[in-house]
Design an enzyme around this catalytic site. Structure first.
Site, PDB file in Angstrom:
ATOM      1  CE  LYS A   1       7.697  -3.086   9.855  1.00 44.42           C
ATOM      2  NZ  LYS A   1       6.506  -3.319   9.045  1.00 44.42           N
TER       3      LYS A   1
ATOM      4  CG  ASP B   1       6.314   0.419   9.044  1.00 40.21           C
ATOM      5  OD1 ASP B   1       5.664  -0.838   8.583  1.00 40.21           O
ATOM      6  OD2 ASP B   1       5.989   1.216   8.014  1.00 40.21           O
TER       7      ASP B   1
ATOM      8  CB  VAL C   1      -3.839  -4.548   5.096  1.00 40.74           C
ATOM      9  CG1 VAL C   1      -3.817  -5.313   3.862  1.00 40.74           C
ATOM     10  CG2 VAL C   1      -2.852  -5.074   6.029  1.00 40.74           C
ATOM     11  N   GLY C   2      -2.503  -1.368   6.553  1.00 39.89           N
ATOM     12  CA  GLY C   2      -3.004  -0.330   7.556  1.00 39.89           C
ATOM     13  C   GLY C   2      -2.104  -1.098   8.845  1.00 39.89           C
ATOM     14  CE  LYS C   3       2.079  -5.517   8.209  1.00 40.84           C
ATOM     15  NZ  LYS C   3       1.812  -5.276   6.738  1.00 40.84           N
ATOM     16  CB  THR C   4       2.240   1.373  10.030  1.00 43.01           C
ATOM     17  OG1 THR C   4       3.298   0.211   9.583  1.00 43.01           O
ATOM     18  CG2 THR C   4       3.014   2.556  10.934  1.00 43.01           C
TER      19      THR C   4
ATOM     20  CB  CYS D   1     -13.680   1.696   7.017  1.00 44.24           C
ATOM     21  SG  CYS D   1     -13.176  -0.038   7.896  1.00 44.24           S
TER      22      CYS D   1
ATOM     23  CB  ALA E   1       7.645  -7.300   7.342  1.00 44.24           C
TER      24      ALA E   1
HETATM   25  N1  LIG Z   1      -7.005   4.162   7.673  1.00 45.37           N
HETATM   26  C1  LIG Z   1      -5.994   4.713   6.423  1.00 45.37           C
HETATM   27  N2  LIG Z   1      -6.325   5.617   5.896  1.00 45.37           N
HETATM   28  C2  LIG Z   1      -5.741   6.292   5.157  1.00 45.37           C
HETATM   29  N3  LIG Z   1      -4.585   5.751   4.822  1.00 45.37           N
HETATM   30  C3  LIG Z   1      -3.984   4.693   5.291  1.00 45.37           C
HETATM   31  C4  LIG Z   1      -4.811   4.101   6.241  1.00 45.37           C
HETATM   32  N4  LIG Z   1      -4.053   3.016   6.882  1.00 45.37           N
HETATM   33  C5  LIG Z   1      -2.822   2.908   5.806  1.00 45.37           C
HETATM   34  N5  LIG Z   1      -3.028   3.998   5.106  1.00 45.37           N
HETATM   35  C6  LIG Z   1      -1.793   4.273   4.272  1.00 45.37           C
HETATM   36  O1  LIG Z   1      -1.584   3.068   3.293  1.00 45.37           O
HETATM   37  C7  LIG Z   1      -0.357   2.698   3.248  1.00 45.37           C
HETATM   38  C8  LIG Z   1      -0.025   1.548   3.932  1.00 45.37           C
HETATM   39  O2  LIG Z   1      -0.579   1.391   5.144  1.00 45.37           O
HETATM   40  P1  LIG Z   1       0.509   0.788   6.404  1.00 45.37           P
HETATM   41  O3  LIG Z   1       1.961   1.308   6.141  1.00 45.37           O
HETATM   42  O4  LIG Z   1      -0.093   0.903   7.716  1.00 45.37           O
HETATM   43  O5  LIG Z   1       0.335  -0.543   5.635  1.00 45.37           O
HETATM   44  P2  LIG Z   1       1.363  -1.879   6.200  1.00 45.37           P
HETATM   45  O6  LIG Z   1       0.176  -2.834   6.549  1.00 45.37           O
HETATM   46  O7  LIG Z   1       1.828  -1.310   7.631  1.00 45.37           O
HETATM   47  O8  LIG Z   1       2.271  -2.096   5.385  1.00 45.37           O
HETATM   48  P3  LIG Z   1       3.737  -2.860   5.766  1.00 45.37           P
HETATM   49  O9  LIG Z   1       3.503  -4.344   5.228  1.00 45.37           O
HETATM   50  O10 LIG Z   1       4.716  -2.172   4.594  1.00 45.37           O
HETATM   51  O11 LIG Z   1       4.092  -2.662   7.112  1.00 45.37           O
HETATM   52  C9  LIG Z   1       0.445   4.017   4.028  1.00 45.37           C
HETATM   53  O12 LIG Z   1       0.646   4.968   3.120  1.00 45.37           O
HETATM   54  C10 LIG Z   1      -0.639   4.589   4.964  1.00 45.37           C
HETATM   55  O13 LIG Z   1      -0.477   5.967   5.365  1.00 45.37           O
HETATM   56  C1  LIG Z   2       8.527  -3.233   1.803  1.00 45.54           C
HETATM   57  C2  LIG Z   2       7.186  -3.228   2.535  1.00 45.54           C
HETATM   58  N1  LIG Z   2       7.128  -1.897   3.311  1.00 45.54           N
HETATM   59  C3  LIG Z   2       6.855  -4.455   3.465  1.00 45.54           C
HETATM   60  N2  LIG Z   2       7.102  -4.015   4.818  1.00 45.54           N
HETATM   61  C4  LIG Z   2       7.251  -5.805   2.831  1.00 45.54           C
HETATM   62  C5  LIG Z   2       6.416  -6.373   2.510  1.00 45.54           C
HETATM   63  C6  LIG Z   2       6.989  -7.887   1.994  1.00 45.54           C
HETATM   64  C7  LIG Z   2       5.775  -8.622   1.374  1.00 45.54           C
HETATM   65  C8  LIG Z   2       6.371  -9.954   0.575  1.00 45.54           C
HETATM   66  C9  LIG Z   2       5.190 -10.723  -0.167  1.00 45.54           C
HETATM   67  O1  LIG Z   2       4.213 -11.060   0.613  1.00 45.54           O
HETATM   68  O2  LIG Z   2       5.307 -10.846  -1.390  1.00 45.54           O
HETATM   69 MG   LIG Z   3       3.658  -1.100   8.312  1.00 48.99          MG
END
Ligand SMILES: Nc1ncnc2c1ncn2[C@@H]1O[C@H](COP(=O)(O)OP(=O)(O)OP(=O)(O)O)[C@@H](O)[C@H]1O
Ligand SMILES: C[C@H](N)[C@H](N)CCCCCC(=O)O
Ligand SMILES: [Mg+2]
Length: 263
Positions: free
Chosen positions: A77, A90, A53-56, A209, A149
């Site tokens: 992390k 991340d 969803v974009g946490k990183t 967004c 995560a």
């Molecule tokens: N604002 C954004 N615009 C474009 N791409 C994005 C944006 N935010 C996240 N992404 C892309 O979407 C993918 C997932 O984003 P991100 O890694 O931030 O998710 P996450 O919630 O951190 O996932 P995880 O649970 O794996 O840590 C990545 O490839 C990232 O580059």
């Molecule tokens: C591998 C990925 N980058 C995530 N960090 C791990 C997400 C686990 C999700 C588990 C679930 O909700 O089914």
């Molecule tokens: Mg992440």
């Protein structure tokens, strides 16, 4: 900074400078500041309504926005999954976007799964949430950002610990990163309700967004605050994760109308 022995990342982040800062303060001044702020360090857990969803990207954007307020920021992390020993995770993405050297990854697992599952498959232990919290409390910063995560109930250790337990152990604020599109009302509502039942009051940030939001995206920007009771504190533009560092650091503070970790 975590003592090297605790920072288990297999490779050091690229040579970088502090987040949006010039020279680091001399070590003695930093130690004095750390002693002064001691219990003053504030912790912010960044969770989400789902994985991807974009946490990183939000963690990186928050780090830049908080540093722009003159705060010393660190990011952690606790458990990275789905990357090999020498692949960027991340934490490396946060380094790439912010230029910070105060970024830590505590454990890394091979399979792209929930940390508990990945650890079981790999046959390796994971530090308990209490141990993770203790390591994070050892960080020298005004604000420590901690990225979970996946979503809220994903298990981060082998004892059933989740990011809820980590937030409680750190007495942390919680940022929930949500999608803006159709489906987010349910996901965000479930996440916020669960945090409320745990006695935690989260903040909402939309992780990606669209420049031209559609019908659902537009209505969600008003429905999410109405249905969750929370304002949307940040709107991260789609594409933010692909920006060069200078652009990212220049724009990130403007994406937030309110920041966690600021007294
Ligand atoms: N604002 C954004 N615009 C474009 N791409 C994005 C944006 N935010 C996240 N992404 C892309 O979407 C993918 C997932 O984003 P991100 O890694 O931030 O998710 P996450 O919630 O951190 O996932 P995880 O649970 O794996 O840590 C990545 O490839 C990232 O580059
Ligand atoms: C591998 C990925 N980058 C995530 N960090 C791990 C997400 C686990 C999700 C588990 C679930 O909700 O089914
Ligand atoms: Mg992440």
């Amino acid at each position: 900074m975590l003592p090297a022995a605790l920072d288990t990342r297999r490779h050091q982040p690229a040579a970088t400078h502090r987040i949006g800062r010039g020279r680091r303060r001399p070590a003695r001044a930093r130690r004095q500041a750390h002693q002064h702020r001691g219990a003053m360090t504030r912790f912010v857990v960044v969770t989400g309504t789902d994985t991807g969803v974009g946490k990183t990207v939000v963690t990186a954007a928050l780090a830049v926005a908080l540093a722009a307020r003159g705060l010393e920021v660190a990011a952690v992390k606790p458990v990275q999954t789905g990357v090999g020993p020498d692949e960027p995770g991340d934490a490396d993405e946060v380094v790439r976007l912010t230029g910070s050297s105060a970024v830590h990854e505590l454990a890394r697992l091979r399979d792209p799964l929930a940390p508990e599952t990945a650890a079981r498959l790999q046959g390796v232990p994971l530090p308990l949430i209490a141990e993770v919290a203790q390591q994070i409390r050892g960080l020298d910063a005004d604000v420590v950002l901690v990225e979970g995560a996946g979503g809220l109930l994903v298990r981060l250790d082998l004892d059933g610990g989740t990011v809820i337990d980590l937030a409680r152990a750190l007495d942390a604020e919680v940022v929930v990163v949500a999608r803006e599109g159709l489906g987010t009302l349910n996901h965000a509502g479930l996440t916020v309700d669960r945090l409320g039942s745990e006695g935690l009051t989260p903040r909402l940030v939309l992780g990606s967004c669209a420049a031209e939001p559609g019908l659902a995206e537009l209505n969600n920007r008003s429905d999410l605050p109405r249905l969750t009771g929370l304002p949307i504190d940040g709107l991260i533009p789609a594409g933010a994760g692909s920006l060069e560092r200078t652009e990212f650091c220049g724009q990130a503070p403007s994406w937030f109308t309110a920041l966690p970790g600021v007294v």
